[in-house]
Design an enzyme around this catalytic site. Sequence first.
Site, PDB file in Angstrom:
ATOM      1  N   GLY A  47      24.786  20.406 -20.737  1.00  0.00           N
ATOM      2  CA  GLY A  47      25.408  19.087 -20.705  1.00  0.00           C
ATOM      3  C   GLY A  47      26.512  19.029 -21.739  1.00  0.00           C
ATOM      4  O   GLY A  47      26.454  19.718 -22.757  1.00  0.00           O
ATOM      5  N   GLN A  52      32.657  15.317 -27.146  1.00  0.00           N
ATOM      6  CA  GLN A  52      32.482  16.670 -27.687  1.00  0.00           C
ATOM      7  C   GLN A  52      33.725  17.537 -27.515  1.00  0.00           C
ATOM      8  O   GLN A  52      33.826  18.592 -28.137  1.00  0.00           O
ATOM      9  CB  GLN A  52      31.279  17.361 -27.045  1.00  0.00           C
ATOM     10  N   CYS A  91      22.516  21.614 -29.290  1.00  0.00           N
ATOM     11  CA  CYS A  91      23.730  20.891 -28.913  1.00  0.00           C
ATOM     12  C   CYS A  91      24.923  21.784 -29.217  1.00  0.00           C
ATOM     13  O   CYS A  91      24.977  22.396 -30.289  1.00  0.00           O
ATOM     14  CB  CYS A  91      23.809  19.603 -29.724  1.00  0.00           C
ATOM     15  N   LEU A  92      25.875  21.842 -28.290  1.00  0.00           N
ATOM     16  CA  LEU A  92      27.054  22.678 -28.512  1.00  0.00           C
ATOM     17  C   LEU A  92      27.862  22.196 -29.721  1.00  0.00           C
ATOM     18  O   LEU A  92      28.609  22.975 -30.307  1.00  0.00           O
ATOM     19  CB  LEU A  92      27.931  22.705 -27.251  1.00  0.00           C
ATOM     20  N   HIS A 133      20.194  12.848 -23.973  1.00  0.00           N
ATOM     21  CA  HIS A 133      20.925  13.508 -25.059  1.00  0.00           C
ATOM     22  C   HIS A 133      22.430  13.234 -24.932  1.00  0.00           C
ATOM     23  O   HIS A 133      23.085  12.842 -25.904  1.00  0.00           O
ATOM     24  CB  HIS A 133      20.630  15.016 -25.008  1.00  0.00           C
ATOM     25  N   GLU A 134      22.956  13.411 -23.713  1.00  0.00           N
ATOM     26  CA  GLU A 134      24.402  13.193 -23.501  1.00  0.00           C
ATOM     27  C   GLU A 134      24.754  11.723 -23.663  1.00  0.00           C
ATOM     28  O   GLU A 134      25.799  11.375 -24.224  1.00  0.00           O
ATOM     29  CB  GLU A 134      24.831  13.701 -22.123  1.00  0.00           C
ATOM     30  N   HIS A 137      25.380  10.757 -27.134  1.00  0.00           N
ATOM     31  CA  HIS A 137      26.699  11.152 -27.655  1.00  0.00           C
ATOM     32  C   HIS A 137      27.724  10.025 -27.471  1.00  0.00           C
ATOM     33  O   HIS A 137      28.633   9.870 -28.286  1.00  0.00           O
ATOM     34  CB  HIS A 137      27.225  12.393 -26.923  1.00  0.00           C
TER      35      HIS A 137
HETATM   36 NI    NI Z   1      24.844  17.492 -27.511  1.00  0.00          NI
END
Ligand code: NI
Length: 158
Positions: A47, A52, A91-92, A133-134, A137
Site C-alpha cells: 500500500g 508518501q 511502512c515504506l 494503515h494507508e 497516512h
Molecule cells: Ni505506511
Amino acid sequence: MALRNIVTEGDPILRKKSRTIEEITPRIVKLLDDMAETMYYDNRGIGLAAVQVGVLRRAFVVDIGDEHGRINFINPEITSTEGEQRCSEGCLSVPGKGGEVMRPMKIHVKALDIDGNPFEMDAEGLLADCICHEYDHLDGILFTDKAIPGTVEAVERE
Ligand code: NI
C-alpha cells in the site's frame, strides 16, 4: 508511469493532513499510476498513500496480492469497523522498522475509484489492516504512533 521518491520518517509532510480531491484530473490519474509503480518496485509494498510521495491528497493504492489486485482509493471513508486483530506492520516511509498494531478485523470503506465512480467494499484481515494503515497516512499518522509498546524493532530486509 514513473517512479516517485518516497518520503521517509522525519519529513514533516508525513505529519500533515491530506486534502480532499475535488476533481480527478489526468494529473491525479498519473499520480495514482506512479504510486502503484513505486509501490510495486519495492517488493514489500502492499500500500502507498499520496503523502508518501509528497502529495497531500486523500488517495492511496493497495495491492495485497489477492484477487482484488490493485485497488485505488480516492477520498476514502471508513464507515464501520468490527472486531480486532493484532497486525505486524511495516511502512515504506519508515524503512528498517517493524511493529505490531491493533487494527479492526473487518471494515466497511467507501471511496471513489480512479474514474471517479463511487464504490464501497467490505474488507477483513490483511486487506482491512492495509487500508487502515494507508487511511492513517491521510491524517498524518504512522504505524509507529499506534504500535503496541515494545513491539517496534529493527527489521532486516530480505
Ligand atoms: Ni505506511
